[in-house]
Design a protein around this motif. Structure first.
Motif, PDB file in Angstrom:
ATOM      1  N   ARG A  85       0.829  -1.198   0.000  1.00  0.00           N
ATOM      2  CA  ARG A  85       0.000   0.000   0.000  1.00  0.00           C
ATOM      3  C   ARG A  85       0.870   1.258   0.000  1.00  0.00           C
ATOM      4  NH1 ARG A  85      -5.108  -1.930   1.661  1.00  0.00           N
ATOM      5  NH2 ARG A  85      -5.903   0.055   0.865  1.00  0.00           N
ATOM      6  N   ASP A  86       0.305   2.355  -0.475  1.00  0.00           N
ATOM      7  CA  ASP A  86       0.944   3.665  -0.418  1.00  0.00           C
ATOM      8  C   ASP A  86      -0.046   4.636   0.216  1.00  0.00           C
ATOM      9  OD1 ASP A  86       3.321   5.449  -1.708  1.00  0.00           O
ATOM     10  OD2 ASP A  86       1.414   6.533  -1.815  1.00  0.00           O
ATOM     11  N   PRO A  87       0.347   5.383   1.257  1.00  0.00           N
ATOM     12  CA  PRO A  87      -0.610   6.272   1.941  1.00  0.00           C
ATOM     13  C   PRO A  87      -1.283   7.273   1.020  1.00  0.00           C
ATOM     14  CG  PRO A  87       1.400   6.052   3.236  1.00  0.00           C
ATOM     15  CD  PRO A  87       1.665   5.390   1.916  1.00  0.00           C
ATOM     16  N   LEU A  88      -0.537   7.844   0.082  1.00  0.00           N
ATOM     17  CA  LEU A  88      -1.122   8.847  -0.806  1.00  0.00           C
ATOM     18  C   LEU A  88      -2.182   8.221  -1.709  1.00  0.00           C
ATOM     19  CD1 LEU A  88      -1.305  11.657  -2.003  1.00  0.00           C
ATOM     20  CD2 LEU A  88       0.698  11.125  -3.419  1.00  0.00           C
ATOM     21  N   VAL A  89      -1.906   7.032  -2.226  1.00  0.00           N
ATOM     22  CA  VAL A  89      -2.868   6.351  -3.083  1.00  0.00           C
ATOM     23  C   VAL A  89      -4.134   6.027  -2.283  1.00  0.00           C
ATOM     24  CG1 VAL A  89      -3.299   4.267  -4.450  1.00  0.00           C
ATOM     25  CG2 VAL A  89      -1.082   5.417  -4.596  1.00  0.00           C
ATOM     26  N   ASP A  90      -3.946   5.540  -1.068  1.00  0.00           N
ATOM     27  CA  ASP A  90      -5.100   5.174  -0.237  1.00  0.00           C
ATOM     28  C   ASP A  90      -5.936   6.395   0.145  1.00  0.00           C
ATOM     29  OD1 ASP A  90      -4.335   2.543  -0.345  1.00  0.00           O
ATOM     30  OD2 ASP A  90      -3.409   2.528   1.644  1.00  0.00           O
ATOM     31  N   ILE A  91      -5.277   7.451   0.591  1.00  0.00           N
ATOM     32  CA  ILE A  91      -5.984   8.640   1.071  1.00  0.00           C
ATOM     33  C   ILE A  91      -6.719   9.357  -0.064  1.00  0.00           C
ATOM     34  CG2 ILE A  91      -5.604  10.980   1.981  1.00  0.00           C
ATOM     35  CD1 ILE A  91      -3.413   9.623   3.760  1.00  0.00           C
ATOM     36  N   SER A  92      -6.091   9.412  -1.227  1.00  0.00           N
ATOM     37  CA  SER A  92      -6.711  10.088  -2.366  1.00  0.00           C
ATOM     38  C   SER A  92      -7.823   9.257  -2.995  1.00  0.00           C
ATOM     39  CB  SER A  92      -5.654  10.405  -3.427  1.00  0.00           C
ATOM     40  OG  SER A  92      -5.119   9.206  -3.974  1.00  0.00           O
ATOM     41  N   GLY A  93      -7.781   7.932  -2.770  1.00  0.00           N
ATOM     42  CA  GLY A  93      -8.742   7.047  -3.427  1.00  0.00           C
ATOM     43  C   GLY A  93      -8.392   6.763  -4.870  1.00  0.00           C
ATOM     44  N   CYS A  94      -7.116   6.937  -5.222  1.00  0.00           N
ATOM     45  CA  CYS A  94      -6.693   6.787  -6.617  1.00  0.00           C
ATOM     46  C   CYS A  94      -6.893   5.356  -7.103  1.00  0.00           C
ATOM     47  CB  CYS A  94      -5.223   7.181  -6.752  1.00  0.00           C
ATOM     48  SG  CYS A  94      -4.616   7.140  -8.450  1.00  0.00           S
ATOM     49  N   GLU A  95      -7.509   5.233  -8.287  1.00  0.00           N
ATOM     50  CA  GLU A  95      -7.775   3.940  -8.912  1.00  0.00           C
ATOM     51  C   GLU A  95      -7.433   4.011 -10.397  1.00  0.00           C
ATOM     52  OE1 GLU A  95     -11.660   2.250  -6.686  1.00  0.00           O
ATOM     53  OE2 GLU A  95     -11.982   4.082  -7.871  1.00  0.00           O
ATOM     54  N   HIS A  96      -7.373   2.841 -11.014  1.00  0.00           N
ATOM     55  CA  HIS A  96      -7.135   2.795 -12.459  1.00  0.00           C
ATOM     56  C   HIS A  96      -8.177   3.637 -13.193  1.00  0.00           C
ATOM     57  CE1 HIS A  96      -4.235  -0.687 -13.371  1.00  0.00           C
ATOM     58  NE2 HIS A  96      -3.989  -0.221 -12.153  1.00  0.00           N
TER      59      HIS A  96
END
Length: 256
Positions: A85-96
């Motif tokens: 996991r990456d905190p920025l990806v998780d917090i932003s909700g970034c998806e394909h």
């Protein structure tokens, strides 16, 4: 600023250097057999940009040049490749498939993480207010090669744009992107490093303002995210909820 090449450049490299000198308002100087120190003394200019096949190198008064390198972003992306996991990806909700606007691109580290996380169907627009820094990162993203083709592809997908992020946001339609991201920390780095000294001379240290955040909230569908020093007070001032705290902190606003 002087713009030059290695001592034995190809005609294509000379053309590229001439184009960059026009773009950046610099002075193109043929290198011939001159040393970089000699060029700077001869023309009385400490600022120098070398256009190299492997990317751009920018020199000012610092001992080390500024150049593009994915650095810790590469480490973070390799973790994502392994399913971590990456905190920025998780917090932003970034998806394909997401479209992300990185308003404070800097060296492009977070833009690379977003580009990998959003995948080939995603889009990352990275705004950098300082033209020289934008050019260094833009050209580096085109030429830098890692051991992983999917990481290289992610770098090539990033769209670097020089300009003012607020002006860019203002011309976007409502709810037209998924994520808007700010990293004012980049303007005041946590760690002192001689290798980043040229970066500090270029960095825009302007604070974010409420209208910029309002524009970000207007255009974002999923989230507006800001990275800052923990306890800086910027989250409260600009209306962010603190979502992750360590040495750094992320704030998030979920548009309604």
């Amino acid at each position: 600023m002087i713009v030059t090449t290695p001592q034995k450049p190809s005609p294509e490299l000379v053309k590229a250097a001439q184009h960059l000198s026009e773009e950046l308002g610099g002075r193109f100087v043929l290198r011939r057999q001159e040393t970089l120190t000699g060029l700077r003394k001869k023309h009385g200019d400490e600022s120098l940009l070398v256009v190299d096949p492997q990317g751009l190198r920018y020199y000012d008064n610092a001992e080390q040049p500024l150049y593009f390198h994915p650095s810790m972003a590469y480490v973070r992306v390799k973790r994502l490749r392994k399913g971590e996991r990456d905190p920025l990806v998780d917090i932003s909700g970034c998806e394909h498939g997401d479209t992300i606007v990185d308003c404070t691109a800097g060296l492009g580290s977070d833009a690379l993480v977003f580009a990998y996380a959003s995948g080939p169907s995603g889009r990352v627009i990275a705004i950098e207010s300082e033209p020289v820094l934008c050019a260094v990162v833009r050209e580096g993203l085109k030429t830098y090669v890692t051991a992983h083709e999917d990481v290289n592809a992610a770098m090539r997908r990033i769209e670097m744009r020089a300009g003012n992020h607020r002006a860019f946001l203002e011309q976007l339609p409502d709810k037209s992107v998924d994520i808007v991201y700010f990293d004012p920390m980049f303007r005041q780095p946590v760690h002192e490093s001689s290798a980043l000294a040229p970066l500090r001379s270029l960095a825009n240290r302007d604070a974010l303002d409420e209208e910029t955040i309002r524009q970000a909230v207007r255009v974002a569908r999923k989230s507006v995210v800001m990275k800052e020093h923990a306890g800086s007070g910027e989250f409260e001032r600009l209306g962010f909820d603190c979502a992750h705290v360590n040495k750094i902190a992320y704030g998030v606003i979920k548009p309604t």
